[in-house]
Design a protein around this motif. Sequence first.
Motif: not given
Length: 444
Positions: A301, A326, A329-330, A332-334, A336, A359, A363, A366, A370
């Motif tokens: 986080s 996971s 993956e989390r 990478i989303k954070e 992103g 990864s 992933d 992604v 980008e």
Amino acid sequence: MEDMSNFLSPSAAMEEQLRALQLQHLQNNQVSQQGYFIHQPPYNTPVQRNLHQQYGFINNAPTMDEINSAMGGLCVNYSIGDGYGRLPGYEDYRMRERAFVEARTALRMCRHRRSIVSLAMDPHECDYLQMMIEEGSPTHVEVILSGVKDYLHLLMTHPFGNNLIRKIFEARRGITWEQVNYIINLIISNDRKLRRVCMDKHGTQVMQIMLENIICPITKYKVVNTMKRITVPLMKNVNGNHVIVQCVKLFPPELQSIILNEVARNCVDIATNKTGTKVIQKCLREGDIIATALLVTEIISSAMVLAEDPYGNYVLQVAIKLKFPSANERIIKELGGKFVRLSMNKYASNVVEDLLRVSNQNDVQVIVEEIMRSHNFLNVLQDSFGNYVVQRALQYIQGRLRKELSNLINSYHKELHSHHHGKNVLTMAKTYIEGEKVQCLRDC
């Protein structure tokens, strides 16, 4: 458990009783003025001469029962005999002499109980006290514990005194686990003093020995809950952090989690500290996967803050390499939407490279897409850090996307072929176009 302050309370009357026993034995046996048995040599050791000068004729020392009676049962009862209820001549003399010396030693220690702390701070006297603990005489052990129990924190931080406290935890004879627990409870009873001990070079070593020798589960629980209250300052201290790591290494997952959850609540504060970042990395490696779950969640986080921090990026890299389910993956989303910026950052570029390295392909795709689709792609290729990220992308992306990335890089041939950083990416892209795989320059 009994209060250890209620130990022996000898008086000068004991010495008078011992002297009276000596003189009485002399009168009863009508020994010669030289003070020795006919078949025994005269006293010829410093101990014998000293005791002769103070108490009469040591060769006719009182019996074991008489010494025990005079000293209130302080002496060890040596039960070696000749089969007829008594010791043979010379052995009888030696054993009674030893008992008498032990009685004198115990009496002296009891009378000068307050000076035991001073003795512990002297290198030679401290060795003597350690030897007495090692020998395992319950009487001597109790007197020593009684003398140091109110000065534990002071001795733990002393260059010589700390060795005596370490010996208390390491001793295998003469000290019961109840006594050890009593000492531990005294040590952890004051947070302020405990914190000072843990931050001291000598104190942290004693604490690690203490943690290794805790047997009682209840005591472990008490220690962990005490350490929880001072975890944050210890994590950022060059000495204190070793105590926290020791707790994580030695204690079961349910106790680990008490400390690691406190670390998680202060994750950014600790991870961005020069010492704290190293300790969190050790905790992640040493801790149980369940116990570290909340800590990993907090790291994820706070990924953006940690990625660009000179120290925090190392914590994020360790979390990535551990491959928690996971977790990447989390992360990478954070992160992103910020991969172009991160790729050109001195610290965060290492985080992006690790994500590309460990990864899964979905992933990795992604991240690469980008960066490729960004209008700042050429800036990334020419950046002193970004060019390594693109090289890593070429190395780990597969299939159609690798070919597409290689062709896109080659389309900037004019801008890259003579650029200090860009030419390295261009060279690598061409080799993939031609079907030859090369190693990323940062690996060299």
